[in-house]
Design a protein around this motif. Structure first.
Motif, PDB file in Angstrom:
ATOM      1  N   ARG A 123      89.533  20.805  53.480  1.00 52.10           N
ATOM      2  CA  ARG A 123      90.048  21.816  52.455  1.00 52.10           C
ATOM      3  C   ARG A 123      88.695  22.132  51.388  1.00 52.10           C
ATOM      4  NH1 ARG A 123      95.393  23.064  51.064  1.00 52.10           N
ATOM      5  NH2 ARG A 123      96.901  22.301  52.826  1.00 52.10           N
ATOM      6  N   GLU A 124      88.284  20.880  50.815  1.00 51.63           N
ATOM      7  CA  GLU A 124      87.507  21.143  49.879  1.00 51.63           C
ATOM      8  C   GLU A 124      86.026  21.773  50.020  1.00 51.63           C
ATOM      9  OE1 GLU A 124      87.424  18.131  46.582  1.00 51.63           O
ATOM     10  OE2 GLU A 124      89.532  18.751  46.462  1.00 51.63           O
ATOM     11  N   LYS A 125      85.475  21.384  51.225  1.00 55.07           N
ATOM     12  CA  LYS A 125      84.747  21.997  51.808  1.00 55.07           C
ATOM     13  C   LYS A 125      84.697  23.408  52.207  1.00 55.07           C
ATOM     14  CE  LYS A 125      81.023  21.300  55.732  1.00 55.07           C
ATOM     15  NZ  LYS A 125      81.169  22.755  56.408  1.00 55.07           N
ATOM     16  N   LEU A 126      85.851  23.727  52.685  1.00 58.21           N
ATOM     17  CA  LEU A 126      86.145  25.173  52.684  1.00 58.21           C
ATOM     18  C   LEU A 126      86.233  25.943  51.350  1.00 58.21           C
ATOM     19  CD1 LEU A 126      87.039  27.352  54.804  1.00 58.21           C
ATOM     20  CD2 LEU A 126      89.347  26.834  54.339  1.00 58.21           C
ATOM     21  N   ILE A 127      86.713  25.354  50.498  1.00 66.73           N
ATOM     22  CA  ILE A 127      86.796  26.063  49.208  1.00 66.73           C
ATOM     23  C   ILE A 127      85.522  26.266  48.629  1.00 66.73           C
ATOM     24  CG2 ILE A 127      87.518  25.569  46.660  1.00 66.73           C
ATOM     25  CD1 ILE A 127      89.966  24.308  48.077  1.00 66.73           C
ATOM     26  N   LEU A 128      84.746  25.464  48.443  1.00 65.12           N
ATOM     27  CA  LEU A 128      83.321  25.296  47.838  1.00 65.12           C
ATOM     28  C   LEU A 128      82.408  26.326  48.749  1.00 65.12           C
ATOM     29  CD1 LEU A 128      81.411  24.282  45.686  1.00 65.12           C
ATOM     30  CD2 LEU A 128      80.790  22.266  47.311  1.00 65.12           C
ATOM     31  N   GLU A 129      82.386  26.271  50.083  1.00 64.30           N
ATOM     32  CA  GLU A 129      81.745  27.195  50.834  1.00 64.30           C
ATOM     33  C   GLU A 129      82.130  28.676  50.638  1.00 64.30           C
ATOM     34  OE1 GLU A 129      79.819  24.688  54.497  1.00 64.30           O
ATOM     35  OE2 GLU A 129      81.910  25.425  54.592  1.00 64.30           O
ATOM     36  N   THR A 130      83.358  28.942  50.662  1.00 66.81           N
ATOM     37  CA  THR A 130      83.881  30.122  50.732  1.00 66.81           C
ATOM     38  C   THR A 130      83.705  30.687  49.105  1.00 66.81           C
ATOM     39  OG1 THR A 130      85.600  29.597  52.230  1.00 66.81           O
ATOM     40  CG2 THR A 130      85.818  31.771  50.992  1.00 66.81           C
ATOM     41  N   GLY A 131      83.941  30.001  48.273  1.00 68.31           N
ATOM     42  CA  GLY A 131      83.656  30.247  46.686  1.00 68.31           C
ATOM     43  C   GLY A 131      82.628  30.579  46.337  1.00 68.31           C
ATOM     44  N   LEU A 132      81.499  29.872  46.961  1.00 65.54           N
ATOM     45  CA  LEU A 132      80.215  30.220  46.345  1.00 65.54           C
ATOM     46  C   LEU A 132      79.344  30.901  47.496  1.00 65.54           C
ATOM     47  CD1 LEU A 132      79.042  26.566  44.547  1.00 65.54           C
ATOM     48  CD2 LEU A 132      79.864  28.774  43.660  1.00 65.54           C
ATOM     49  N   ALA A 133      80.066  31.132  48.639  1.00 68.66           N
ATOM     50  CA  ALA A 133      79.423  31.983  49.739  1.00 68.66           C
ATOM     51  C   ALA A 133      78.135  31.223  50.369  1.00 68.66           C
ATOM     52  CB  ALA A 133      79.050  33.217  49.293  1.00 68.66           C
ATOM     53  N   ILE A 134      78.229  29.932  50.523  1.00 66.50           N
ATOM     54  CA  ILE A 134      77.191  29.011  50.747  1.00 66.50           C
ATOM     55  C   ILE A 134      77.660  28.132  51.891  1.00 66.50           C
ATOM     56  CG2 ILE A 134      76.043  28.843  48.514  1.00 66.50           C
ATOM     57  CD1 ILE A 134      77.405  26.075  48.198  1.00 66.50           C
ATOM     58  N   SER A 135      76.488  27.436  52.653  1.00 61.74           N
ATOM     59  CA  SER A 135      76.730  26.591  53.695  1.00 61.74           C
ATOM     60  C   SER A 135      76.663  24.992  53.221  1.00 61.74           C
ATOM     61  CB  SER A 135      75.850  26.629  54.781  1.00 61.74           C
ATOM     62  OG  SER A 135      76.262  25.895  55.951  1.00 61.74           O
ATOM     63  N   VAL A 136      77.442  24.047  53.181  1.00 62.04           N
ATOM     64  CA  VAL A 136      77.376  22.822  52.663  1.00 62.04           C
ATOM     65  C   VAL A 136      77.161  21.545  53.814  1.00 62.04           C
ATOM     66  CG1 VAL A 136      78.829  21.094  51.416  1.00 62.04           C
ATOM     67  CG2 VAL A 136      78.563  23.428  50.503  1.00 62.04           C
ATOM     68  N   GLN A 137      76.222  20.932  53.415  1.00 58.51           N
ATOM     69  CA  GLN A 137      75.934  19.869  54.501  1.00 58.51           C
ATOM     70  C   GLN A 137      76.314  18.390  54.070  1.00 58.51           C
ATOM     71  OE1 GLN A 137      71.917  19.847  56.263  1.00 58.51           O
ATOM     72  NE2 GLN A 137      71.970  22.093  56.214  1.00 58.51           N
ATOM     73  N   GLY A 138      76.325  18.282  52.583  1.00 59.74           N
ATOM     74  CA  GLY A 138      76.404  16.838  52.310  1.00 59.74           C
ATOM     75  C   GLY A 138      77.774  16.742  51.526  1.00 59.74           C
ATOM     76  N   VAL A 139      78.248  15.624  51.371  1.00 54.32           N
ATOM     77  CA  VAL A 139      79.464  15.191  50.214  1.00 54.32           C
ATOM     78  C   VAL A 139      79.187  13.566  49.768  1.00 54.32           C
ATOM     79  CG1 VAL A 139      80.651  14.021  52.202  1.00 54.32           C
ATOM     80  CG2 VAL A 139      81.996  14.647  50.401  1.00 54.32           C
ATOM     81  N   CYS A 140      79.631  13.691  48.358  1.00 52.44           N
ATOM     82  CA  CYS A 140      79.630  12.183  47.990  1.00 52.44           C
ATOM     83  C   CYS A 140      80.648  12.084  46.834  1.00 52.44           C
ATOM     84  CB  CYS A 140      78.139  12.224  46.859  1.00 52.44           C
ATOM     85  SG  CYS A 140      77.845  10.929  45.843  1.00 52.44           S
ATOM     86  N   PRO A 141      81.313  11.146  47.171  1.00 46.33           N
ATOM     87  CA  PRO A 141      82.441  10.859  46.299  1.00 46.33           C
ATOM     88  C   PRO A 141      82.142  10.752  44.637  1.00 46.33           C
ATOM     89  CG  PRO A 141      82.005   8.766  47.298  1.00 46.33           C
ATOM     90  CD  PRO A 141      80.839   9.967  47.771  1.00 46.33           C
ATOM     91  N   HIS A 142      83.141  10.870  43.796  1.00 48.14           N
ATOM     92  CA  HIS A 142      82.982  10.977  42.339  1.00 48.14           C
ATOM     93  C   HIS A 142      83.368   9.809  41.664  1.00 48.14           C
ATOM     94  CE1 HIS A 142      82.834  12.339  38.267  1.00 48.14           C
ATOM     95  NE2 HIS A 142      84.284  12.433  38.104  1.00 48.14           N
ATOM     96  N   GLU A 143      82.786   9.112  40.887  1.00 50.57           N
ATOM     97  CA  GLU A 143      83.327   7.843  40.282  1.00 50.57           C
ATOM     98  C   GLU A 143      83.617   6.734  41.169  1.00 50.57           C
ATOM     99  OE1 GLU A 143      86.228   8.476  37.263  1.00 50.57           O
ATOM    100  OE2 GLU A 143      84.366   8.728  35.931  1.00 50.57           O
ATOM    101  N   VAL A 144      82.588   6.404  41.842  1.00 47.83           N
ATOM    102  CA  VAL A 144      82.862   5.387  43.175  1.00 47.83           C
ATOM    103  C   VAL A 144      83.429   4.027  42.640  1.00 47.83           C
ATOM    104  CG1 VAL A 144      81.175   6.560  44.681  1.00 47.83           C
ATOM    105  CG2 VAL A 144      80.246   4.560  43.045  1.00 47.83           C
ATOM    106  N   VAL A 145      83.007   3.589  41.364  1.00 46.06           N
ATOM    107  CA  VAL A 145      83.269   2.237  41.096  1.00 46.06           C
ATOM    108  C   VAL A 145      84.673   2.239  40.778  1.00 46.06           C
ATOM    109  CG1 VAL A 145      82.878   0.612  39.360  1.00 46.06           C
ATOM    110  CG2 VAL A 145      81.031   1.583  40.477  1.00 46.06           C
ATOM    111  N   ARG A 146      85.068   3.414  39.878  1.00 46.44           N
ATOM    112  CA  ARG A 146      86.545   3.314  39.482  1.00 46.44           C
ATOM    113  C   ARG A 146      87.622   3.821  40.429  1.00 46.44           C
ATOM    114  NH1 ARG A 146      87.952   6.906  34.119  1.00 46.44           N
ATOM    115  NH2 ARG A 146      86.063   6.540  33.845  1.00 46.44           N
TER     116      ARG A 146
END
Length: 218
Positions: A123-146
């Motif tokens: 879902r989030e890849k689709l939202i980011l790509e559609t919203g910004l009209a870009i292609s996304v290759q990478g993902v990184c989790p936020h606040e990995v320790v917490r």
């Protein structure tokens, strides 16, 4: 060098790295083989946690230095909306300057809505790509320790269509990792590691960086 979080020092770091033979590259460029002829590699990552404008300043410095970096964008930050006109233009400018945009995935947000990682990442890849009209290759989790989500399930990452995740062993295990989390280099500023390690993976957060004083940011 005078170690601090001034943008001028970031420029000094890149200048020194390149003088020492480091290829300063994003994840995408590394995977595309653009550092294949280099004996030394400086893998550059920026997590956009609070502000896009500071991330853009880093991208401008990198562009001037002939470096590239990966920028990971949050969808659910309280302090910026990536789809607001100003932020969107800033993100597009980062990309125009050679920066790679990726997803800064927030697993707790997906879980709060009842999604598992398979659905959340898709879902989030689709939202980011559609919203910004870009292609996304990478993902990184936020606040990995917490959140204890440093490594996302590889099956879910691949099924969502991502090419890589930022804490995969090929990156996190194959490089010396340095981060400015909480405005503190726990093992010393990256400038002190240049020439000591041939493969450096450096994470910065634009919110900590400034022109003249940290007071510019809060």
């Amino acid at each position: 060098m005078n170690c601090n979080f001034a943008f001028a020092h970031y420029q000094e770091i890149l200048t020194e790295a390149q003088a020492l033979g480091y290829a300063c590259v994003s994840f995408r460029d590394l995977l595309d083989g653009k550092a294949s002829g280099a004996d030394r590699v400086l893998l550059l990552r920026h997590d956009i946690d609070f502000t896009v404008v500071n991330a853009l300043r880093l991208a401008q410095i990198e562009h001037d230095q002939g470096a590239t970096a990966s920028y990971f964008v949050r969808l659910h930050a309280l302090h910026y909306n990536p789809f607001a006109l100003t932020a969107m233009r800033q993100l597009h400018e980062i990309q125009r300057l050679g920066g790679e945009l990726g997803l800064h995935y927030e697993a707790p947000y997906a879980a709060a809505l009842g999604f598992d990682d398979d659905e959340g990442l898709r879902r989030e890849k689709l939202i980011l790509e559609t919203g910004l009209a870009i292609s996304v290759q990478g993902v990184c989790p936020h606040e990995v320790v917490r959140t204890n989500t440093m490594v996302l399930p590889e099956e879910a990452v691949s099924a969502a269509g991502f090419r890589y995740q930022a804490y995969a062993p090929q990156f996190f295990g194959g490089f010396k990792y340095l981060s400015d989390s909480s405005a503190r280099w726990r093992e010393g500023c990256v400038c002190g590691w240049l020439g000591r390690q041939d493969r450096l993976y450096v994470l910065t957060h634009g919110f900590w960086w400034y022109e003249e004083t940290p007071l510019e940011n809060y």
